[in-house]
Each structure stands twice: as structure tokens, then as C-alpha cells.
Design an enzyme around this catalytic site. Structure first.
Site, mmCIF file in Angstrom:
data_model
loop_
_atom_site.group_PDB
_atom_site.id
_atom_site.type_symbol
_atom_site.label_atom_id
_atom_site.label_comp_id
_atom_site.label_asym_id
_atom_site.label_seq_id
_atom_site.Cartn_x
_atom_site.Cartn_y
_atom_site.Cartn_z
ATOM 1 N N ASP A 11 0.864 -1.170 0.000
ATOM 2 C CA ASP A 11 0.000 0.000 0.000
ATOM 3 C C ASP A 11 0.913 1.236 0.000
ATOM 4 O O ASP A 11 2.086 1.151 0.371
ATOM 5 C CB ASP A 11 -0.876 -0.041 1.259
ATOM 6 C CG ASP A 11 -1.684 1.219 1.443
ATOM 7 O OD1 ASP A 11 -2.428 1.593 0.522
ATOM 8 O OD2 ASP A 11 -1.573 1.828 2.516
ATOM 9 N N ARG A 12 0.396 2.376 -0.389
ATOM 10 C CA ARG A 12 1.206 3.597 -0.465
ATOM 11 C C ARG A 12 1.143 4.398 0.836
ATOM 12 O O ARG A 12 2.056 4.364 1.637
ATOM 13 C CB ARG A 12 0.743 4.453 -1.659
ATOM 14 C CG ARG A 12 1.525 5.756 -1.833
ATOM 15 C CD ARG A 12 0.949 6.541 -3.022
ATOM 16 N NE ARG A 12 1.606 7.797 -3.280
ATOM 17 C CZ ARG A 12 1.235 8.967 -2.767
ATOM 18 N NH1 ARG A 12 0.205 9.059 -1.931
ATOM 19 N NH2 ARG A 12 1.881 10.075 -3.088
ATOM 20 N N ASP A 13 0.054 5.123 1.037
ATOM 21 C CA ASP A 13 -0.053 6.101 2.122
ATOM 22 C C ASP A 13 -0.047 5.431 3.495
ATOM 23 O O ASP A 13 -0.909 4.615 3.798
ATOM 24 C CB ASP A 13 -1.328 6.932 1.942
ATOM 25 C CG ASP A 13 -1.322 7.661 0.610
ATOM 26 O OD1 ASP A 13 -0.609 8.659 0.502
ATOM 27 O OD2 ASP A 13 -2.012 7.192 -0.324
ATOM 28 N N GLN A 54 -6.670 5.601 -4.690
ATOM 29 C CA GLN A 54 -6.397 7.029 -4.840
ATOM 30 C C GLN A 54 -7.619 7.755 -5.404
ATOM 31 O O GLN A 54 -7.654 8.150 -6.569
ATOM 32 C CB GLN A 54 -5.157 7.249 -5.739
ATOM 33 C CG GLN A 54 -3.860 6.757 -5.139
ATOM 34 C CD GLN A 54 -3.485 7.442 -3.834
ATOM 35 O OE1 GLN A 54 -3.947 8.537 -3.526
ATOM 36 N NE2 GLN A 54 -2.657 6.791 -3.041
ATOM 37 N N ARG A 93 -11.343 -1.137 -5.883
ATOM 38 C CA ARG A 93 -11.074 -0.440 -4.622
ATOM 39 C C ARG A 93 -11.014 -1.408 -3.442
ATOM 40 O O ARG A 93 -11.920 -2.197 -3.217
ATOM 41 C CB ARG A 93 -12.150 0.623 -4.378
ATOM 42 C CG ARG A 93 -11.864 1.477 -3.157
ATOM 43 C CD ARG A 93 -12.897 2.593 -3.002
ATOM 44 N NE ARG A 93 -12.659 3.300 -1.771
ATOM 45 C CZ ARG A 93 -11.744 4.262 -1.623
ATOM 46 N NH1 ARG A 93 -10.993 4.619 -2.644
ATOM 47 N NH2 ARG A 93 -11.571 4.854 -0.465
ATOM 48 N N LYS A 94 -9.923 -1.335 -2.695
ATOM 49 C CA LYS A 94 -9.815 -2.162 -1.489
ATOM 50 C C LYS A 94 -10.941 -1.791 -0.535
ATOM 51 O O LYS A 94 -11.244 -0.620 -0.422
ATOM 52 C CB LYS A 94 -8.451 -1.926 -0.814
ATOM 53 C CG LYS A 94 -7.274 -2.321 -1.673
ATOM 54 C CD LYS A 94 -5.939 -2.030 -1.008
ATOM 55 C CE LYS A 94 -5.536 -0.591 -1.170
ATOM 56 N NZ LYS A 94 -4.237 -0.247 -0.612
ATOM 57 N N ASP A 119 -1.602 -0.425 6.004
ATOM 58 C CA ASP A 119 -1.848 0.191 7.315
ATOM 59 C C ASP A 119 -3.334 0.329 7.624
ATOM 60 O O ASP A 119 -3.697 0.912 8.632
ATOM 61 C CB ASP A 119 -1.160 1.557 7.401
ATOM 62 C CG ASP A 119 -1.810 2.607 6.512
ATOM 63 O OD1 ASP A 119 -2.238 2.262 5.384
ATOM 64 O OD2 ASP A 119 -1.892 3.776 6.940
#
Length: 180
Positions: A11-13, A54, A93-94, A119
């Protein structure tokens, strides 16, 4: 743990950098250890794939190509991102598994030989629904997600890590122990 880990989805953020809120390309900063973790995984022949929600793209706050360019520069082998708002009802979308399934199809991956780091509980739900190893990191929204869900959710991570580095260390160690 399955033999021969094929890919790790990050994951990114809040997982590879940033915080518990979306930081758009140009503002986003990796955690100090992230580049090394990506390199460690790739050296072991494990594909490193970004998968991120996103919704700012659908709201025209940011452009998809900006995220892709940034994530490629961080060393990711492949980028999967969902540009949709959660109300759009897409399959990517997760916590939906669309991005994981698309990656599996495009890269001939056995998702049971893949791990997901995130996270948020939606990352863990997507991972478990797809049959992946699920690692919750306590950076970003991780601590709040853990406190909110670990006693009440039927879906649980395989491992809870202080951060991406400790989670990757656990995954690689467990992978090696399983081989021996």
C-alpha cells in the site's frame, strides 16, 4: 508460509511513507527504510508491486500518471491503483480484490505465494479475501486500525509489524524457515 514468495504488494499512504492522510505526488516522502526494503525484496527475486486506492484522481485533485511516475521512481515493478471514490462501486477499490486479481492474471502469480502490506483494515481484508499473506504495519493509520479491529473483526492479519522494515524482515525470515 508457502515456498517461493512471488510478489509483495505494498500500500502507499502510511505503509511505504507519508502519514495517515493522502499526500499527493510531489509532497509524498518515503520512510527512511522503504527504498532499502524494496531493494532487499527485489534482490531475492520477489516482485514488488504497489496497490493503492487514490480517489483524489476521480475528484481531479491529482492525475493518475503522477502517481505512476512517482511509484515507478521508488522502484516498484508494477503499479495498480484504484482511481475511484468508494461510492462508485468498482471492483478494484480495497477491500475488493480487483487489483490483486488483475496483477495475478497479468503476471501469472499464485496469490497464496504473495504478501500484502498495509496500514488499513481494508488492505488486510483484500489480502485475506484473495488468499495472500497479510501484514498490518502500525505506521500511518495502522495503530488506529489495529485498535479498532483486532478484537472484533473475523479477518485478522497474519502478522502485525511495527513498520514495513520489521514486517519484511519477518516475511523473509518466515519464508526462509519454511524452505529449510
Amino acid at each position: 508460509m508457502n515456498d517461493d514468495l512471488q510478489a509483495v504488494f505494498l500500500d502507499r499512504d502510511g505503509t511505504i511513507g507519508g502519514s495517515d492522510v493522502v499526500e499527493y505526488p510531489g509532497e509524498f516522502k518515503l520512510f527512511p527504510y522503504t527504498a532499502e526494503v524494496i531493494k532487499q525484496l527485489k534482490v531475492k527475486g520477489i516482485q514488488v508491486i504497489s496497490f493503492t486506492n487514490q480517489p483524489g484522481i476521480s475528484r481531479a485533485v491529482a492525475k493518475e500518471h503522477e502517481f505512476v511516475r512517482e511509484l515507478k521512481a521508488f522502484g516498484f515493478d508494477e503499479i495498480y491503483l484504484c482511481p475511484h471514490h468508494h461510492k462508485e462501486g468498482c471492483q478494484c477499490r480495497k477491500p475488493s480484490t480487483g487489483m490483486l486479481e488483475k496483477a495475478a492474471k497479468e503476471h501469472s502469480l499464485d496469490l497464496s505465494k504473495c504478501a500484502v502490506f498495509g496500514d488499513r483494515w481494508t488492505d488486510i481484508m483484500a489480502a485475506k479475501s484473495a488468499g495472500c499473506i497479510a501484514v498490518l504495519v502500525l505506521t500511518g493509520s495502522g495503530t488506529a486500525a489495529y485498535e479498532q479491529n483486532h478484537q472484533t473483526s473475523k479477518v485478522q492479519p497474519d502478522y502485525v509489524a511495527e513498520n514495513l522494515q520489521t514486517g519484511a524482515d519477518w516475511l523473509l525470515k518466515a519464508s526462509m524457515e519454511h524452505k529449510n
